[in-house]
Scaffold this active site. Sequence first.
Site, PDB file in Angstrom:
ATOM      1  N   GLU A  13       0.834  -1.209   0.000  1.00  0.00           N
ATOM      2  CA  GLU A  13       0.000   0.000   0.000  1.00  0.00           C
ATOM      3  C   GLU A  13       0.872   1.265   0.000  1.00  0.00           C
ATOM      4  O   GLU A  13       0.753   2.132   0.866  1.00  0.00           O
ATOM      5  CB  GLU A  13      -0.973  -0.018   1.175  1.00  0.00           C
ATOM      6  CG  GLU A  13      -1.981  -1.155   1.052  1.00  0.00           C
ATOM      7  CD  GLU A  13      -3.115  -1.119   2.072  1.00  0.00           C
ATOM      8  OE1 GLU A  13      -3.112  -0.226   2.949  1.00  0.00           O
ATOM      9  OE2 GLU A  13      -4.001  -1.991   1.991  1.00  0.00           O
ATOM     10  N   GLU A  30      -4.816  -8.626  -0.691  1.00  0.00           N
ATOM     11  CA  GLU A  30      -5.673  -8.298   0.454  1.00  0.00           C
ATOM     12  C   GLU A  30      -7.102  -8.164  -0.044  1.00  0.00           C
ATOM     13  O   GLU A  30      -7.384  -7.319  -0.894  1.00  0.00           O
ATOM     14  CB  GLU A  30      -5.235  -7.012   1.164  1.00  0.00           C
ATOM     15  CG  GLU A  30      -3.930  -7.154   1.935  1.00  0.00           C
ATOM     16  CD  GLU A  30      -3.615  -5.948   2.795  1.00  0.00           C
ATOM     17  OE1 GLU A  30      -4.562  -5.277   3.297  1.00  0.00           O
ATOM     18  OE2 GLU A  30      -2.411  -5.663   2.981  1.00  0.00           O
ATOM     19  N   TYR A  68     -11.528  -4.205   0.040  1.00  0.00           N
ATOM     20  CA  TYR A  68     -12.277  -4.766   1.174  1.00  0.00           C
ATOM     21  C   TYR A  68     -13.765  -4.472   1.011  1.00  0.00           C
ATOM     22  O   TYR A  68     -14.160  -3.386   0.582  1.00  0.00           O
ATOM     23  CB  TYR A  68     -11.784  -4.171   2.491  1.00  0.00           C
ATOM     24  CG  TYR A  68     -10.436  -4.673   2.928  1.00  0.00           C
ATOM     25  CD1 TYR A  68     -10.315  -5.863   3.628  1.00  0.00           C
ATOM     26  CD2 TYR A  68      -9.271  -3.966   2.631  1.00  0.00           C
ATOM     27  CE1 TYR A  68      -9.086  -6.351   4.042  1.00  0.00           C
ATOM     28  CE2 TYR A  68      -8.030  -4.435   3.034  1.00  0.00           C
ATOM     29  CZ  TYR A  68      -7.942  -5.628   3.737  1.00  0.00           C
ATOM     30  OH  TYR A  68      -6.715  -6.096   4.134  1.00  0.00           O
TER      31      TYR A  68
END
Length: 507
Positions: A175, A306, A250
């Site tokens: 990130e 992720e 997410y």
Amino acid sequence: MATITAVIDLDLPGPTISRHVYGHFAEHLGRCIYGGFWVGEDSDVPNVRGIRRDVVDALRALGIPNLRWPGGCFADDYHWQDGIGPREERPRMVNSHWGDVVEDNSFGTHEFMDLCELLGADAYISGNIGSGSVREMSDWIEYLTRADDSPMATLRRANGRDEPWKVPFWGLGNEAWGCGGNLRVEQFASLARQYATYTRDHADNRVYRIAAGAHEDDYSWTETLMRSFDPLDQDDRPATPFQAVSLHYYTRTGTWAEKGRATEFSTDEWYLALSRASWMEELVARHSTVMDRYDPGKKVGLVVDEWGTWWDVEQGTEPGFLYQQNTLRDALVAAVHLDAFHRHADRVVMANIAQTVNVLQAMILTDPESGALVLTPTYHVFEMNRGHHDAAALAVHLKGAPAREADGRSLTLVSSSASTRGDSALVSLSNLDAERAHTVTLDLRGREVMGHRARVLTSPELAAHNTASAPETVVPREHGGVRVRDGGLEVDLPAHSYVTLELAMRA
């Protein structure tokens, strides 16, 4: 009731679904490492050299292919030499991202590699670009993988490990647009090339280097990284200086400040979560389209390292530890993601659900009071899908599936994917409808099906979940709602359920 048909040509295998799509992620965050994987040699919890035995057994049952460590955001604060040598002599550090707690570095490189060996999993190490140095990363890969008497190999032997390890996967930062340095993509692209150059292949260890990629729909980040590759039009050369770019997304129903509750949600929030999970299909497709412009031969991999649900933490727990329960809704979110990865197997080479133990959409929860281990509904989806590992994807042509508007898009209420290996096939079917059962007719073409086995994962309540006192509220059961018909099978899908069918075919 609408007629739902799924046409599958069993004799037309497509690209291989890499087992690494079923990868996992373990960050120094909350009770993922400490109290999850690691309890220490002196713990009353049965362990192997400090690593919790029942966690290892549960993950081995999934065929865990790889484990990403030490982060996440933690990776860009982590200096690996603080986590080697005698544990009592290791310096302490502040985990500034997750709870602002002090940790003692008792779980470091040797402990992680021991864990991977116990699991039978490949190591995916995230290197520190945010606060580290090129020299530090270069030394780490030498320490891990070099066999001779180089300085770092000598240091490794002094710390008790003679033979080098195999480390197939290496992350270049994490990130970088946020906690990994707040860099502009042009800055990071240059750094990624530099760091990749010094993340060397030693002896016969070949490293697959993964550059920190985009957040959600930042397609310009992916485009800039693709421009930074050496020419990709030479058929006999792999992608250089790195081999893949990552993507993070997410699922939540609220804002980042108030993400939504894990176990208390309305039917509308059920559909909202699944609609947002289904956005992964668009994200993967559009990032892949950007990559195709520069890399039509698909040398560069897309790694979704992720993904998963991110809810508000459970009441009474430390906010920075990200502990949340895991319900049937989470299981179907996982199924929707995995179907998307299967459909894009030509580009998605790896994915890592966040996270493995006690954090976010975990496979496993460990109860700190009783010591009990709980397998979550998401764990069971991964177990039911094990037959997809390294199998050839089969296209599923779905017709007549009902849909519902949610979050400004049309959510198809049946999700599916399939694969084949040898004389078997696996078909995965999700009914995302919270209220109604559906029947799907599988039109199976090209090969003769000689037998089948079906399992179903569901529960009467949408928010059903497993606990230490009720560990089998949501578990797979044999499914009798399958009927042979001319040319295929009829499959009953209970409301809010996940069904897999294992097919045996004539040689």
